[in-house]
Design a protein around this motif. Structure first.
Motif, PDB file in Angstrom:
ATOM      1  N   ARG A 151      -1.366  -0.516  13.348  1.00 25.46           N
ATOM      2  CA  ARG A 151      -1.113  -1.299  12.126  1.00 25.46           C
ATOM      3  C   ARG A 151      -2.054  -0.801  11.024  1.00 25.46           C
ATOM      4  O   ARG A 151      -3.267  -0.843  11.166  1.00 25.46           O
ATOM      5  N   ILE A 152      -1.454  -0.338   9.937  1.00 27.12           N
ATOM      6  CA  ILE A 152      -2.227   0.291   8.868  1.00 27.12           C
ATOM      7  C   ILE A 152      -1.771  -0.288   7.527  1.00 27.12           C
ATOM      8  O   ILE A 152      -0.578  -0.575   7.339  1.00 27.12           O
ATOM      9  N   ASP A 153      -2.704  -0.500   6.627  1.00 30.88           N
ATOM     10  CA  ASP A 153      -2.377  -0.990   5.282  1.00 30.88           C
ATOM     11  C   ASP A 153      -2.166   0.230   4.384  1.00 30.88           C
ATOM     12  O   ASP A 153      -3.108   0.981   4.096  1.00 30.88           O
ATOM     13  N   LEU A 154      -0.938   0.423   3.941  1.00 30.79           N
ATOM     14  CA  LEU A 154      -0.618   1.593   3.129  1.00 30.79           C
ATOM     15  C   LEU A 154      -1.282   1.551   1.754  1.00 30.79           C
ATOM     16  O   LEU A 154      -1.370   2.573   1.080  1.00 30.79           O
ATOM     17  N   VAL A 155      -1.756   0.387   1.351  1.00 33.37           N
ATOM     18  CA  VAL A 155      -2.430   0.269   0.052  1.00 33.37           C
ATOM     19  C   VAL A 155      -3.837   0.854   0.108  1.00 33.37           C
ATOM     20  O   VAL A 155      -4.305   1.480  -0.844  1.00 33.37           O
ATOM     21  N   THR A 156      -4.517   0.677   1.246  1.00 35.31           N
ATOM     22  CA  THR A 156      -5.924   1.098   1.352  1.00 35.31           C
ATOM     23  C   THR A 156      -6.133   2.290   2.280  1.00 35.31           C
ATOM     24  O   THR A 156      -7.264   2.766   2.409  1.00 35.31           O
ATOM     25  N   ALA A 157      -5.092   2.775   2.915  1.00 41.75           N
ATOM     26  CA  ALA A 157      -5.230   3.873   3.883  1.00 41.75           C
ATOM     27  C   ALA A 157      -5.752   5.138   3.207  1.00 41.75           C
ATOM     28  O   ALA A 157      -5.424   5.412   2.048  1.00 41.75           O
ATOM     29  N   PRO A 158      -6.567   5.932   3.917  1.00 46.23           N
ATOM     30  CA  PRO A 158      -7.036   7.213   3.357  1.00 46.23           C
ATOM     31  C   PRO A 158      -5.877   8.141   3.037  1.00 46.23           C
ATOM     32  O   PRO A 158      -4.830   8.093   3.691  1.00 46.23           O
ATOM     33  N   GLU A 159      -6.076   8.987   2.042  1.00 52.19           N
ATOM     34  CA  GLU A 159      -5.022   9.898   1.608  1.00 52.19           C
ATOM     35  C   GLU A 159      -4.549  10.805   2.738  1.00 52.19           C
ATOM     36  O   GLU A 159      -3.354  11.107   2.851  1.00 52.19           O
ATOM     37  N   ARG A 160      -5.458  11.236   3.604  1.00 49.40           N
ATOM     38  CA  ARG A 160      -5.063  12.130   4.704  1.00 49.40           C
ATOM     39  C   ARG A 160      -4.098  11.430   5.672  1.00 49.40           C
ATOM     40  O   ARG A 160      -3.208  12.061   6.244  1.00 49.40           O
ATOM     41  N   THR A 164       3.395   6.657  -3.825  1.00 50.61           N
ATOM     42  CA  THR A 164       3.480   7.360  -5.103  1.00 50.61           C
ATOM     43  C   THR A 164       2.778   6.531  -6.164  1.00 50.61           C
ATOM     44  O   THR A 164       2.150   7.067  -7.075  1.00 50.61           O
ATOM     45  N   TYR A 165       2.924   5.206  -6.072  1.00 46.05           N
ATOM     46  CA  TYR A 165       2.207   4.248  -6.906  1.00 46.05           C
ATOM     47  C   TYR A 165       1.193   3.508  -6.048  1.00 46.05           C
ATOM     48  O   TYR A 165       1.470   3.216  -4.877  1.00 46.05           O
ATOM     49  N   LEU A 166       0.051   3.193  -6.629  1.00 40.19           N
ATOM     50  CA  LEU A 166      -0.964   2.405  -5.946  1.00 40.19           C
ATOM     51  C   LEU A 166      -1.005   1.017  -6.582  1.00 40.19           C
ATOM     52  O   LEU A 166      -1.341   0.875  -7.760  1.00 40.19           O
ATOM     53  N   PRO A 167      -0.626  -0.030  -5.842  1.00 42.57           N
ATOM     54  CA  PRO A 167      -0.605  -1.370  -6.430  1.00 42.57           C
ATOM     55  C   PRO A 167      -2.004  -1.907  -6.708  1.00 42.57           C
ATOM     56  O   PRO A 167      -2.979  -1.477  -6.099  1.00 42.57           O
ATOM     57  N   GLN A 168      -2.082  -2.866  -7.643  1.00 42.97           N
ATOM     58  CA  GLN A 168      -3.370  -3.476  -7.982  1.00 42.97           C
ATOM     59  C   GLN A 168      -3.749  -4.569  -6.976  1.00 42.97           C
ATOM     60  O   GLN A 168      -4.933  -4.790  -6.717  1.00 42.97           O
ATOM     61  N   HIS A 169      -2.751  -5.251  -6.446  1.00 43.79           N
ATOM     62  CA  HIS A 169      -3.020  -6.356  -5.521  1.00 43.79           C
ATOM     63  C   HIS A 169      -1.988  -6.358  -4.404  1.00 43.79           C
ATOM     64  O   HIS A 169      -0.885  -5.846  -4.554  1.00 43.79           O
ATOM     65  N   GLY A 170      -2.354  -6.969  -3.288  1.00 40.17           N
ATOM     66  CA  GLY A 170      -1.432  -7.133  -2.177  1.00 40.17           C
ATOM     67  C   GLY A 170      -1.652  -6.127  -1.066  1.00 40.17           C
ATOM     68  O   GLY A 170      -2.533  -5.253  -1.138  1.00 40.17           O
ATOM     69  N   HIS A 171      -0.848  -6.262  -0.032  1.00 43.56           N
ATOM     70  CA  HIS A 171      -0.950  -5.418   1.157  1.00 43.56           C
ATOM     71  C   HIS A 171       0.434  -4.960   1.587  1.00 43.56           C
ATOM     72  O   HIS A 171       1.428  -5.677   1.405  1.00 43.56           O
ATOM     73  N   ILE A 172       0.492  -3.754   2.164  1.00 47.09           N
ATOM     74  CA  ILE A 172       1.720  -3.248   2.773  1.00 47.09           C
ATOM     75  C   ILE A 172       1.338  -2.771   4.175  1.00 47.09           C
ATOM     76  O   ILE A 172       0.791  -1.676   4.349  1.00 47.09           O
ATOM     77  N   TYR A 173       1.593  -3.602   5.152  1.00 42.00           N
ATOM     78  CA  TYR A 173       1.225  -3.266   6.526  1.00 42.00           C
ATOM     79  C   TYR A 173       2.383  -2.530   7.201  1.00 42.00           C
ATOM     80  O   TYR A 173       3.532  -2.962   7.155  1.00 42.00           O
TER      81      TYR A 173
END
Length: 233
Positions: free
Chosen positions: A76-85, A59-68
């Motif tokens: 293993r996917i990074d929820l910060v950079t993953a495509p919207e689909r 719902t929020y997109l962080p400015q820094h960091g990773h959420i694997y």
């Protein structure tokens, strides 16, 4: 045991453009949570607890960091950079979210809302209807209300419906943002029963609760916002 979710150096800030001010909500948040465990996030109001949950759900997109996140569909996917689909797929099939508020499409009945949650995962209509009715009964939503529109419901009824929609899928990861805020003790016990059942079935949970008594015996760990550290319970 492998982590289902791992957060590294998360930072989220909000900018008020007309005042030209930027406020940091969370900074340098890091932790890992094993599959099938329950993490309770604790801290005073305004400490950023809900921001963490909303960053995981994107719902929020962080400015820094990773959420694997160890996804069943994507690995293993990074929820910060993953495509919207991919995020949309995860919300439908793997990650559930319960907030204090109910946001629904107009002219959709109570039963249809819970059925839709299951149909999104590929369940057939008969199974979706059966399991939706079981969930509504469990949370004491009267059968007379199943064909009603929930915008007429009380706050407690809306919250119970919100919980039913999220938990009926048996998600791999369930995010809980003050899910018992406006519930009476009997309804809280219903929520507790579902959490215990999901946890026994392997669901991983992250939750925020002001009701610390409710958390007793449920959480395996707590994350202390002020000290930015995780503790085993």
């Amino acid at each position: 045991m492998a982590n289902l979710i791992e957060m590294q150096g998360l930072q989220k800030a909000f900018t008020t453009h007309h005042l030209n001010k930027t406020m940091t909500a969370v900074e340098d948040i890091s932790f890992g949570l094993e599959k099938g465990k329950f993490l309770g996030i604790v801290g005073k109001s305004g400490s950023g607890k809900s921001t963490i949950i909303k960053c995981i759900y994107r719902t929020y997109l962080p400015q820094h960091g990773h959420i694997y996140y160890d996804s069943e569909a994507f690995g293993r996917i990074d929820l910060v950079t993953a495509p919207e689909r991919d995020i949309i797929h995860l919300r439908k099939n793997e990650i559930g979210y319960v907030s204090q508020f109910l946001s629904v499409m107009p002219r959709t009945t109570t039963l249809e809302l819970v059925e839709q949650s299951l149909l999104e995962t590929g369940a057939d209509e008969e199974t979706a209807t059966l399991r939706a009715k079981e969930a509504l009964r469990h949370f004491d939503i009267a059968e007379a209300l199943w064909d009603s529109y929930p915008n007429t419901f009380s706050g407690g009824e809306k919250l119970r419906l919100n919980i039913a929609r999220a938990t009926v899928k048996n998600p791999r990861l369930l995010l809980l943002d003050e899910p018992t805020a406006s519930l009476d003790n009997e309804s809280k016990q219903k929520v507790r029963e579902v959490i215990q059942k999901l946890k026994a079935g392997g669901t991983t949970l992250l939750g925020i609760f002001h009701d610390l008594e409710f958390m007793e015996g449920l959480c395996d760990y707590t994350y202390q916002m002020q000290e930015r550290r995780m503790e085993a319970n």
